[in-house]
Design a protein around this motif. Structure first.
Motif, PDB file in Angstrom:
ATOM      1  N   ILE A   2      23.873  -4.728   5.999  1.00  0.00           N
ATOM      2  CA  ILE A   2      22.287  -5.035   4.744  1.00  0.00           C
ATOM      3  C   ILE A   2      20.974  -3.875   5.283  1.00  0.00           C
ATOM      4  O   ILE A   2      20.552  -4.043   6.626  1.00  0.00           O
ATOM      5  CB  ILE A   2      21.469  -5.767   5.146  1.00  0.00           C
ATOM      6  N   ASP A   3      21.286  -3.209   4.357  1.00  0.00           N
ATOM      7  CA  ASP A   3      20.259  -1.522   5.086  1.00  0.00           C
ATOM      8  C   ASP A   3      18.567  -2.201   3.837  1.00  0.00           C
ATOM      9  O   ASP A   3      18.472  -2.347   2.613  1.00  0.00           O
ATOM     10  CB  ASP A   3      19.851  -0.394   4.120  1.00  0.00           C
ATOM     11  N   LEU A   4      17.579  -2.627   4.194  1.00  0.00           N
ATOM     12  CA  LEU A   4      16.447  -3.088   4.166  1.00  0.00           C
ATOM     13  C   LEU A   4      15.078  -1.966   3.551  1.00  0.00           C
ATOM     14  O   LEU A   4      14.636  -2.223   3.108  1.00  0.00           O
ATOM     15  CB  LEU A   4      16.067  -4.221   4.594  1.00  0.00           C
ATOM     16  N   PRO A  20      22.396  11.882  -9.983  1.00  0.00           N
ATOM     17  CA  PRO A  20      23.275  11.965  -9.177  1.00  0.00           C
ATOM     18  C   PRO A  20      23.115  12.000  -7.878  1.00  0.00           C
ATOM     19  O   PRO A  20      24.069  11.616  -6.901  1.00  0.00           O
ATOM     20  CB  PRO A  20      24.116  13.672  -9.290  1.00  0.00           C
ATOM     21  N   GLU A  21      22.263  12.794  -7.059  1.00  0.00           N
ATOM     22  CA  GLU A  21      21.818  12.285  -5.548  1.00  0.00           C
ATOM     23  C   GLU A  21      21.928  10.385  -5.274  1.00  0.00           C
ATOM     24  O   GLU A  21      22.312  10.186  -4.377  1.00  0.00           O
ATOM     25  CB  GLU A  21      20.659  12.989  -5.137  1.00  0.00           C
ATOM     26  N   SER A  22      20.747  10.282  -5.889  1.00  0.00           N
ATOM     27  CA  SER A  22      20.704   8.582  -5.998  1.00  0.00           C
ATOM     28  C   SER A  22      22.490   7.653  -5.284  1.00  0.00           C
ATOM     29  O   SER A  22      22.992   7.182  -4.965  1.00  0.00           O
ATOM     30  CB  SER A  22      19.937   8.091  -6.438  1.00  0.00           C
ATOM     31  N   LEU A  23      23.275   8.279  -6.576  1.00  0.00           N
ATOM     32  CA  LEU A  23      24.878   7.700  -6.875  1.00  0.00           C
ATOM     33  C   LEU A  23      25.455   8.547  -5.599  1.00  0.00           C
ATOM     34  O   LEU A  23      25.855   7.221  -4.655  1.00  0.00           O
ATOM     35  CB  LEU A  23      25.186   8.116  -8.154  1.00  0.00           C
ATOM     36  N   ASP A  24      25.569   9.325  -4.933  1.00  0.00           N
ATOM     37  CA  ASP A  24      25.668   9.933  -4.052  1.00  0.00           C
ATOM     38  C   ASP A  24      25.625   9.049  -2.803  1.00  0.00           C
ATOM     39  O   ASP A  24      25.902   8.524  -1.589  1.00  0.00           O
ATOM     40  CB  ASP A  24      25.679  11.240  -3.836  1.00  0.00           C
ATOM     41  N   MET A  25      23.855   8.753  -3.389  1.00  0.00           N
ATOM     42  CA  MET A  25      23.857   8.272  -1.456  1.00  0.00           C
ATOM     43  C   MET A  25      24.450   6.657  -1.579  1.00  0.00           C
ATOM     44  O   MET A  25      25.040   5.656  -0.655  1.00  0.00           O
ATOM     45  CB  MET A  25      21.829   8.164  -1.603  1.00  0.00           C
ATOM     46  N   VAL A  30      28.333   2.314   0.845  1.00  0.00           N
ATOM     47  CA  VAL A  30      29.149   1.519   0.480  1.00  0.00           C
ATOM     48  C   VAL A  30      29.958   1.752   1.788  1.00  0.00           C
ATOM     49  O   VAL A  30      30.900   0.878   2.320  1.00  0.00           O
ATOM     50  CB  VAL A  30      29.435   1.282  -0.403  1.00  0.00           C
ATOM     51  N   ALA A  31      30.505   3.529   1.771  1.00  0.00           N
ATOM     52  CA  ALA A  31      31.474   4.153   2.221  1.00  0.00           C
ATOM     53  C   ALA A  31      30.949   3.386   3.951  1.00  0.00           C
ATOM     54  O   ALA A  31      31.832   3.830   5.201  1.00  0.00           O
ATOM     55  CB  ALA A  31      31.705   5.423   2.765  1.00  0.00           C
ATOM     56  N   ILE A  71      29.932   1.573  -8.932  1.00  0.00           N
ATOM     57  CA  ILE A  71      30.158   1.342  -7.140  1.00  0.00           C
ATOM     58  C   ILE A  71      29.386  -0.103  -7.006  1.00  0.00           C
ATOM     59  O   ILE A  71      28.499  -0.500  -7.691  1.00  0.00           O
ATOM     60  CB  ILE A  71      28.768   2.725  -7.160  1.00  0.00           C
ATOM     61  N   ASN A  72      30.113  -0.303  -6.121  1.00  0.00           N
ATOM     62  CA  ASN A  72      29.987  -1.596  -5.866  1.00  0.00           C
ATOM     63  C   ASN A  72      28.705  -2.206  -4.774  1.00  0.00           C
ATOM     64  O   ASN A  72      28.918  -2.258  -3.210  1.00  0.00           O
ATOM     65  CB  ASN A  72      31.643  -2.579  -5.004  1.00  0.00           C
ATOM     66  N   LEU A  73      27.187  -2.024  -4.747  1.00  0.00           N
ATOM     67  CA  LEU A  73      26.703  -1.386  -3.495  1.00  0.00           C
ATOM     68  C   LEU A  73      25.521  -2.848  -4.417  1.00  0.00           C
ATOM     69  O   LEU A  73      25.304  -2.557  -5.727  1.00  0.00           O
ATOM     70  CB  LEU A  73      25.786  -0.404  -3.940  1.00  0.00           C
ATOM     71  N   ALA A  74      24.990  -3.765  -4.150  1.00  0.00           N
ATOM     72  CA  ALA A  74      24.106  -4.506  -4.464  1.00  0.00           C
ATOM     73  C   ALA A  74      22.356  -4.178  -4.019  1.00  0.00           C
ATOM     74  O   ALA A  74      22.344  -3.543  -2.708  1.00  0.00           O
ATOM     75  CB  ALA A  74      24.234  -6.015  -3.748  1.00  0.00           C
ATOM     76  N   VAL A  75      22.242  -4.053  -5.254  1.00  0.00           N
ATOM     77  CA  VAL A  75      20.358  -3.329  -4.715  1.00  0.00           C
ATOM     78  C   VAL A  75      19.156  -4.736  -5.292  1.00  0.00           C
ATOM     79  O   VAL A  75      18.945  -4.402  -6.339  1.00  0.00           O
ATOM     80  CB  VAL A  75      20.210  -1.648  -5.441  1.00  0.00           C
ATOM     81  N   ARG A  76      18.100  -5.072  -4.394  1.00  0.00           N
ATOM     82  CA  ARG A  76      17.483  -5.480  -4.847  1.00  0.00           C
ATOM     83  C   ARG A  76      15.889  -4.370  -4.755  1.00  0.00           C
ATOM     84  O   ARG A  76      15.731  -3.598  -3.781  1.00  0.00           O
ATOM     85  CB  ARG A  76      17.274  -7.242  -3.097  1.00  0.00           C
ATOM     86  N   PRO A  77      15.238  -5.126  -5.310  1.00  0.00           N
ATOM     87  CA  PRO A  77      14.308  -4.640  -5.322  1.00  0.00           C
ATOM     88  C   PRO A  77      13.063  -4.597  -3.559  1.00  0.00           C
ATOM     89  O   PRO A  77      12.790  -4.908  -3.256  1.00  0.00           O
ATOM     90  CB  PRO A  77      12.666  -5.344  -6.339  1.00  0.00           C
TER      91      PRO A  77
END
Length: 267
Positions: A2-4, A20-25, A30-31, A71-77
């Motif tokens: 988990i990256d805080l 697109p840059e954010s989605l690449d990140m 995930v990778a 893209i299976n990444l959970a993003v919290r505030p």
């Protein structure tokens, strides 16, 4: 993992400027073995005037885009606040975004070259409101590079620390790497975050730092990149990081057990 600490929301600060840059990140995270992140755009008056409502709007839109692109990444505030004497007032007004928006842990950073004179008092006032400061990348601060011992009194009063992944691998130079490993051996960190800012330069990645930390203790690597970040997002206090060399520092008091006790004694 988990990256805080990741600047992944587009157009809010010096991180990605386009979706697109954010989605690449997100794909890179995930990778690299990351299952969840806290999006932490800068909040610095006069430079990055982000606020709670604007960040949450950007977060909702980003989540929609992640779902659309599979893209299976959970993003919290979250947010990364430049330490400022006005932060306690913003907390009282309900205008702050804590990590995970749980109301308990606030990511803050010092100016790059110094520790402000008001730092200790501001941390004290934040803690009195029931919020624990999490200091981002202390190993990259100019004053701490000159005088590493100045961090310890803050830790003894309850401030938590998050190291930057690249600091452990030499991304920010040999002196920063040396100090990061020194603080790691002293048990100063509770978390490691990528502090990623884009898909090319300063891109997401915790695996290399995890490998570097595993050279000390495998359980410490898991603690800093998985166990403690998950505890934080659940609103739980992190597990103390073990000292891996030399004698442990004397146990410090938290704001509540230390300064608050002094306040009581004056009544």
């Amino acid at each position: 993992m988990i990256d805080l600490h990741i600047h992944i929301l587009p157009g809010l600060d010096d991180g990605p400027q386009s979706m697109p840059e954010s989605l690449d990140m997100a794909r890179q995270a995930v990778a690299g073995g990351v299952k969840a992140v806290a999006a932490t755009p800068h909040v610095a008056p006069g430079l990055y005037d982000n606020n709670r409502d604007g960040i949450l709007r950007a977060l909702r839109h980003f989540r929609t885009q992640l779902h659309t692109h599979g893209i299976n990444l959970a993003v919290r505030p979250g947010a990364e606040y430049l330490l400022d004497p006005e932060l306690p007032a913003l907390i009282k007004a309900g205008e702050i975004l804590t990590l995970g928006d749980g109301g308990r842990f606030l990511l803050v950073e010092f100016p790059a070259a110094e520790i402000p004179l008001f730092a200790e008092q501001t941390f004290f006032e934040i803690a009195l409101l029931g919020v624990t400061p999490v200091l981002a990348h202390p190993e990259r601060n100019g004053e701490l590079l000159r005088n590493p011992g100045r961090l310890f009194p803050l830790l003894e009063k309850g401030v938590l620390c998050q190291g930057t992944a690249g600091s452990f691998t030499g991304r920010f130079g040999a002196r920063v790497r040396q100090l990061a490993h020194h603080y790691l051996r002293e048990g100063c960190y509770q978390f490691i975050g990528s502090d990623a800012h884009g898909p090319v330069n300063r891109k997401p990645g915790l695996a290399a730092a995890r490998d570097a930390v595993e050279s000390y203790k495998e359980e410490t690597a898991s603690l800093l990149t998985a166990v403690n970040p998950e505890r934080l997002l659940r609103g739980q206090a992190p597990v103390r990081t073990p000292v891996t060399a030399g004698k442990p520092r004397p146990g410090g008091k938290s704001f509540w057990g230390g300064w608050r006790g002094k306040i009581r004694s004056r009544k």
